[in-house]
Enzyme design. Structure first.
Site, PDB file in Angstrom:
ATOM      1  N   GLY A  12      -7.936 -97.815  81.937  1.00 19.58           N
ATOM      2  CA  GLY A  12      -9.266 -97.227  82.086  1.00 19.58           C
ATOM      3  C   GLY A  12     -10.339 -98.183  82.577  1.00 19.58           C
ATOM      4  N   SER A  13      -9.951 -99.187  83.369  1.00 20.87           N
ATOM      5  CA  SER A  13     -10.998-100.096  83.875  1.00 20.87           C
ATOM      6  C   SER A  13     -11.936 -99.354  84.830  1.00 20.87           C
ATOM      7  CB  SER A  13     -10.389-101.330  84.543  1.00 20.87           C
ATOM      8  OG  SER A  13      -9.754-101.001  85.750  1.00 20.87           O
ATOM      9  N   LYS A  66       3.294 -76.562  81.704  1.00 16.03           N
ATOM     10  CA  LYS A  66       2.135 -77.208  82.320  1.00 16.03           C
ATOM     11  C   LYS A  66       0.920 -76.278  82.334  1.00 16.03           C
ATOM     12  CE  LYS A  66       1.102 -80.037  86.303  1.00 16.03           C
ATOM     13  NZ  LYS A  66       1.778 -81.303  86.490  1.00 16.03           N
ATOM     14  N   HIS A 110      -6.553 -93.888  94.508  1.00 20.56           N
ATOM     15  CA  HIS A 110      -5.163 -94.322  94.713  1.00 20.56           C
ATOM     16  C   HIS A 110      -5.145 -95.726  95.337  1.00 20.56           C
ATOM     17  CE1 HIS A 110      -0.857 -93.799  95.183  1.00 20.56           C
ATOM     18  NE2 HIS A 110      -0.987 -94.372  96.356  1.00 20.56           N
TER      19      HIS A 110
HETATM   20  C1  GRF Z   1      -5.851 -97.706  89.638  1.00 19.48           C
HETATM   21  O1  GRF Z   1      -5.252 -98.725  90.396  1.00 19.48           O
HETATM   22  C2  GRF Z   1      -5.818 -96.408  90.390  1.00 19.48           C
HETATM   23  O2  GRF Z   1      -5.894 -96.578  91.761  1.00 19.48           O
HETATM   24  C3  GRF Z   1      -4.473 -95.853  90.008  1.00 19.48           C
HETATM   25  O3  GRF Z   1      -4.294 -96.224  88.677  1.00 19.48           O
HETATM   26  C4  GRF Z   1      -5.016 -97.422  88.402  1.00 19.48           C
HETATM   27  C5  GRF Z   1      -5.861 -97.194  87.185  1.00 19.48           C
HETATM   28  O4  GRF Z   1      -6.402 -98.385  86.696  1.00 19.48           O
HETATM   29  N1  GRF Z   1      -4.421 -94.443  90.262  1.00 19.48           N
HETATM   30  P1  GRF Z   1      -7.381 -98.347  85.456  1.00 19.48           P
HETATM   31  O5  GRF Z   1      -6.708 -97.562  84.335  1.00 19.48           O
HETATM   32  O6  GRF Z   1      -8.665 -97.687  85.906  1.00 19.48           O
HETATM   33  O7  GRF Z   1      -7.595 -99.765  85.057  1.00 19.48           O
END
Ligand code: GRF
EC number: 2.1.2.2
Length: 198
Positions: A12-13, A66, A110
């Site tokens: 979740g950064s 789902k 992504h």
């Molecule tokens: C990111 O690299 C995003 O592009 C991908 O998953 C990662 C999530 O990173 N879909 P974080 O959890 O926000 O640190």
């Protein structure tokens, strides 16, 4: 003011950047009002709690299918009058239940220059392929795996001595700038999806 739900599965950064900017009133007038997570142990859940933002933590396999899982999410999105959704490291395909309700209002982040390296481990895929550059994409979500119309991309050079660690750090630092910028622009009505295009 636009009300955002952020979907996460991991650290979740990127969520943290959105939470910080939302709290500082620096997200195009948008506010993060809900975090949805499919992994109870995810650090992202702690980040939401520390920011005082409610989270909905669900275990998909506890639902019959789902559609039932997404119907529960949809109830919560509606109850909290969520305007749009940001997938920030949400490791799951969005199904018709959510797409029908929020089509053109779900953004995904992504870690590659789509359409190159869709799906899991895009960073590993780029290193494995030996390409000279990769990048970051923010795009609208459709029924495919990382296939919706691209909104914004940024290139990142892959150096000869690049490792997974160095490349991941470069990608994250680009993501932390690109994602909030696109979210703010979308919240401000500067970006739209129509006819399958941005
Ligand atoms: C990111 O690299 C995003 O592009 C991908 O998953 C990662 C999530 O990173 N879909 P974080 O959890 O926000 O640190």
């Amino acid at each position: 003011m636009k009300r955002i739900a952020v979907f996460v599965s991991g650290s979740g950064s990127n969520l943290q950047v959105l939470l910080d900017r939302s709290a500082a009133g620096n997200l195009g007038g948008a506010s993060v009002v809900l975090v949805v997570c499919d992994k109870p142990q995810a650090k992202a859940v702690v980040r939401a709690e520390e920011a005082g933002v409610p989270s909905l933590v669900l275990i998909p396999k506890e639902f019959p299918d789902k559609a039932a899982y997404e119907t529960r999410i949809l109830e919560e999105l509606r109850a909290r009058q969520v305007d749009f959704v940001v997938l920030a490291g949400y490791m799951r395909l969005v199904g018709p239940t959510l797409l029908d309700a929020y089509g053109g209002r779900i953004l995904n982040l992504h870690p590659s220059l789509l359409p190159m390296f869709p799906g899991k481990d895009a960073i590993g895929q780029a290193l494995e392929a030996g390409v000279e550059e990769t990048g970051v994409t923010v795009h609208f979500v459709d029924e495919g795996m990382d296939t919706g119309p691209v909104i914004a991309q940024e290139r990142i050079k892959i150096e000869r001595n690049e490792t997974r660690e160095t490349l991941t750090a470069k990608i994250q630092s680009v993501e932390h700038k690109l994602l909030p910028r696109v979210v703010a622009d979308f919240a401000a009505g500067k970006i739209q999806m129509g006819g399958g295009r941005t």
